[in-house]
Design an enzyme around this catalytic site. Structure first.
Site, PDB file in Angstrom:
ATOM      1  N   GLY A  16       0.792  -1.228   0.000  1.00  0.00           N
ATOM      2  CA  GLY A  16       0.000   0.000   0.000  1.00  0.00           C
ATOM      3  C   GLY A  16       0.822   1.273   0.000  1.00  0.00           C
ATOM      4  O   GLY A  16       1.758   1.458  -0.808  1.00  0.00           O
ATOM      5  N   ILE A  17       0.496   2.161   0.914  1.00  0.00           N
ATOM      6  CA  ILE A  17       1.158   3.465   0.991  1.00  0.00           C
ATOM      7  C   ILE A  17       2.643   3.292   1.308  1.00  0.00           C
ATOM      8  O   ILE A  17       3.503   3.972   0.732  1.00  0.00           O
ATOM      9  CB  ILE A  17       0.455   4.347   2.058  1.00  0.00           C
ATOM     10  CG1 ILE A  17      -0.956   4.719   1.582  1.00  0.00           C
ATOM     11  CG2 ILE A  17       1.276   5.602   2.354  1.00  0.00           C
ATOM     12  CD1 ILE A  17      -1.818   5.391   2.649  1.00  0.00           C
ATOM     13  N   ASP A  36       8.701  -4.372   7.738  1.00  0.00           N
ATOM     14  CA  ASP A  36       7.265  -4.682   7.818  1.00  0.00           C
ATOM     15  C   ASP A  36       7.075  -5.808   8.834  1.00  0.00           C
ATOM     16  O   ASP A  36       7.991  -6.592   9.079  1.00  0.00           O
ATOM     17  CB  ASP A  36       6.715  -5.116   6.455  1.00  0.00           C
ATOM     18  CG  ASP A  36       5.198  -4.968   6.358  1.00  0.00           C
ATOM     19  OD1 ASP A  36       4.728  -3.979   5.766  1.00  0.00           O
ATOM     20  OD2 ASP A  36       4.474  -5.834   6.905  1.00  0.00           O
ATOM     21  N   TYR A 156      -9.796   4.468  15.909  1.00  0.00           N
ATOM     22  CA  TYR A 156      -8.771   4.801  14.906  1.00  0.00           C
ATOM     23  C   TYR A 156      -8.551   6.320  14.891  1.00  0.00           C
ATOM     24  O   TYR A 156      -7.406   6.780  14.835  1.00  0.00           O
ATOM     25  CB  TYR A 156      -9.257   4.301  13.544  1.00  0.00           C
ATOM     26  CG  TYR A 156      -8.338   4.543  12.374  1.00  0.00           C
ATOM     27  CD1 TYR A 156      -7.281   3.679  12.092  1.00  0.00           C
ATOM     28  CD2 TYR A 156      -8.534   5.629  11.517  1.00  0.00           C
ATOM     29  CE1 TYR A 156      -6.455   3.886  10.993  1.00  0.00           C
ATOM     30  CE2 TYR A 156      -7.719   5.845  10.419  1.00  0.00           C
ATOM     31  CZ  TYR A 156      -6.672   4.978  10.167  1.00  0.00           C
ATOM     32  OH  TYR A 156      -5.856   5.190   9.077  1.00  0.00           O
TER      33      TYR A 156
HETATM   34  N1  LIG Z   1      -5.707   3.481   2.988  1.00  0.00           N
HETATM   35  C1  LIG Z   1      -6.172   4.638   3.419  1.00  0.00           C
HETATM   36  O1  LIG Z   1      -7.209   5.117   2.925  1.00  0.00           O
HETATM   37  C2  LIG Z   1      -5.446   5.407   4.484  1.00  0.00           C
HETATM   38  C3  LIG Z   1      -5.881   6.719   4.745  1.00  0.00           C
HETATM   39  C4  LIG Z   1      -5.223   7.461   5.719  1.00  0.00           C
HETATM   40  C5  LIG Z   1      -4.171   6.923   6.410  1.00  0.00           C
HETATM   41  N2  LIG Z   1      -3.776   5.641   6.155  1.00  0.00           N
HETATM   42  C6  LIG Z   1      -2.627   5.141   6.916  1.00  0.00           C
HETATM   43  O2  LIG Z   1      -1.594   4.828   6.011  1.00  0.00           O
HETATM   44  C7  LIG Z   1      -0.762   3.797   6.565  1.00  0.00           C
HETATM   45  C8  LIG Z   1      -0.628   2.671   5.568  1.00  0.00           C
HETATM   46  O3  LIG Z   1      -1.933   2.161   5.301  1.00  0.00           O
HETATM   47  P1  LIG Z   1      -2.293   1.261   4.035  1.00  0.00           P
HETATM   48  O4  LIG Z   1      -3.633   1.709   3.588  1.00  0.00           O
HETATM   49  O5  LIG Z   1      -1.154   1.213   3.092  1.00  0.00           O
HETATM   50  O6  LIG Z   1      -2.485  -0.135   4.800  1.00  0.00           O
HETATM   51  P2  LIG Z   1      -2.240  -1.659   4.359  1.00  0.00           P
HETATM   52  O7  LIG Z   1      -3.018  -2.464   5.317  1.00  0.00           O
HETATM   53  O8  LIG Z   1      -2.506  -1.826   2.905  1.00  0.00           O
HETATM   54  O9  LIG Z   1      -0.667  -1.855   4.635  1.00  0.00           O
HETATM   55  C9  LIG Z   1      -0.197  -1.721   5.947  1.00  0.00           C
HETATM   56  C10 LIG Z   1       1.166  -2.375   6.097  1.00  0.00           C
HETATM   57  O10 LIG Z   1       1.541  -2.228   7.469  1.00  0.00           O
HETATM   58  C11 LIG Z   1       1.988  -3.492   7.950  1.00  0.00           C
HETATM   59  N3  LIG Z   1       1.753  -3.593   9.397  1.00  0.00           N
HETATM   60  C12 LIG Z   1       0.581  -3.833  10.036  1.00  0.00           C
HETATM   61  N4  LIG Z   1       0.797  -3.916  11.368  1.00  0.00           N
HETATM   62  C13 LIG Z   1       2.117  -3.711  11.572  1.00  0.00           C
HETATM   63  C14 LIG Z   1       2.953  -3.703  12.720  1.00  0.00           C
HETATM   64  N5  LIG Z   1       2.465  -3.943  13.947  1.00  0.00           N
HETATM   65  N6  LIG Z   1       4.286  -3.447  12.550  1.00  0.00           N
HETATM   66  C15 LIG Z   1       4.797  -3.226  11.319  1.00  0.00           C
HETATM   67  N7  LIG Z   1       4.058  -3.266  10.196  1.00  0.00           N
HETATM   68  C16 LIG Z   1       2.739  -3.496  10.318  1.00  0.00           C
HETATM   69  C17 LIG Z   1       1.218  -4.532   7.160  1.00  0.00           C
HETATM   70  O11 LIG Z   1       1.893  -5.781   7.154  1.00  0.00           O
HETATM   71  C18 LIG Z   1       1.144  -3.873   5.781  1.00  0.00           C
HETATM   72  O12 LIG Z   1       2.270  -4.208   4.990  1.00  0.00           O
HETATM   73  C19 LIG Z   1      -1.433   3.398   7.877  1.00  0.00           C
HETATM   74  O13 LIG Z   1      -0.812   4.095   8.952  1.00  0.00           O
HETATM   75  C20 LIG Z   1      -2.866   3.877   7.699  1.00  0.00           C
HETATM   76  O14 LIG Z   1      -3.494   4.097   8.940  1.00  0.00           O
HETATM   77  C21 LIG Z   1      -4.380   4.873   5.208  1.00  0.00           C
END
Ligand SMILES: NC(=O)c1ccc[n+]([C@@H]2O[C@H](COP(=O)([O-])OP(=O)(O)OC[C@H]3O[C@@H](n4cnc5c(N)ncnc54)[C@H](O)[C@@H]3O)[C@@H](O)[C@H]2O)c1
Length: 260
Positions: A16-17, A36, A156
């Protein structure tokens, strides 16, 4: 190449991000430590970087495992050199109406999203101070750190407001060491997290996941879902010298979905 010669570490870099940010840092010339919870995901992203001619390594890092973090950081520095930038990106979410939230929902979200930033930043800041070269810490917060009007996400929201507050407090305390600390607040980003949330929100509201995603687009003046690359472009700016005089800032990257 805005990050040539810089060493950048990122948490949750496997998907993801986080993945998009890791690739963008590398494309700007950075050496990237991809970490990760899932080591296979981290290794895959590091391979993408090295396959494209860049330099990267991968490490298993659970941001809630406070005792393990110094050892992982030491291993990264031994392998790639002293850090210049650390990006706390790992995050999780669950969804439930406030009245039905469980202690587990609360604890898991707070432990990863808020305490994880504390755990890693403290170790990283000590390292940056000892190296004496300044540095940058970037935290992935959320639009849910700008408004509590995020359905079924009270826990959250609390965890992400904590990230923005911690960002400011660290920015103030670490400024004398020439360490800047900023956060990014993405909106509705197409990732596996969004996939899960659209499903859960649909179930809670009697909608399909596609209908929920349409609502996300309707709530976004720029008229589309956000991509991980939209976030990564701003992360590169915050990692680069172009943002040297910014600290304690929460940067909104949400297509206008929330305007302060
Ligand atoms: N997707 C959205 O719309 C969105 C919007 C705002 C903020 N965010 C934030 O962006 C960040 C990334 O989100 P995403 O959408 O890419 O999520 P995702 O679930 O697609 O990816 C998250 C990654 O974090 C890893 N992860 C989870 N728990 C962990 C831990 N305890 N230690 C280390 N790694 C861990 C997972 O293995 C995964 O690779 C997060 O902080 C999320 O809260 C996401």
């Amino acid at each position: 190449m805005r990050l040539q010669g810089k060493v950048v570490g990122i948490t949750g870099g496997g998907l993801g991000i986080g993945r998009a940010c890791a690739l963008a840092y590398a494309a700007e010339g950075a050496v990237v430590a991809v970490t990760d919870l899932d080591p296979a995901l981290a290794a895959g992203v590091a391979e993408e970087i090295t396959g494209a001619g860049g330099r990267a390594g991968s490490w298993a890092l659970d941001v809630t495992d406070r005792a393990a973090i110094p050892g992982v950081l030491d291993a990264i520095v031994a392998d790639l050199g002293p850090l210049d930038v650390w990006h706390n990106n790992a995050g999780v979410s669950t969804m439930r109406p406030f009245l039905d939230l469980t202690e587990v929902d609360w604890d898991v979200n707070m432990d990863v999203n808020a305490k994880g930033v504390f755990n890693c930043s403290q170790v990283v800041a000590r390292h940056l101070i000892a190296a004496g070269r300044g540095g940058k810490i970037i935290n992935t917060a959320s639009m849910a750190a700008r408004t509590g009007k995020a359905p079924f996400l009270a826990h959250y929201v609390a965890s992400k407001y904590a990230v923005v507050g911690l960002t400011q407090a660290m920015a103030a305390e670490l400024a004398p060491h020439r360490i800047t600390v900023n956060s990014i607040c993405p909106g509705f980003v197409v990732t596996s997290m969004q996939e899960r949330e659209a499903q859960w929100e649909g179930e809670l509201r009697g909608l399909t996941a596609d209908e929920v995603r349409r609502l996300y687009v309707e709530a976004t003046p720029l008229g589309r879902l956000e991509t991980p690359e939209d976030v990564a472009a701003v992360a590169v700016f915050l990692a680069s010298a172009a943002s040297d005089f910014m600290t304690g800032v929460a940067v909104d990257v949400n297509g206008g979905a929330w305007m302060g």
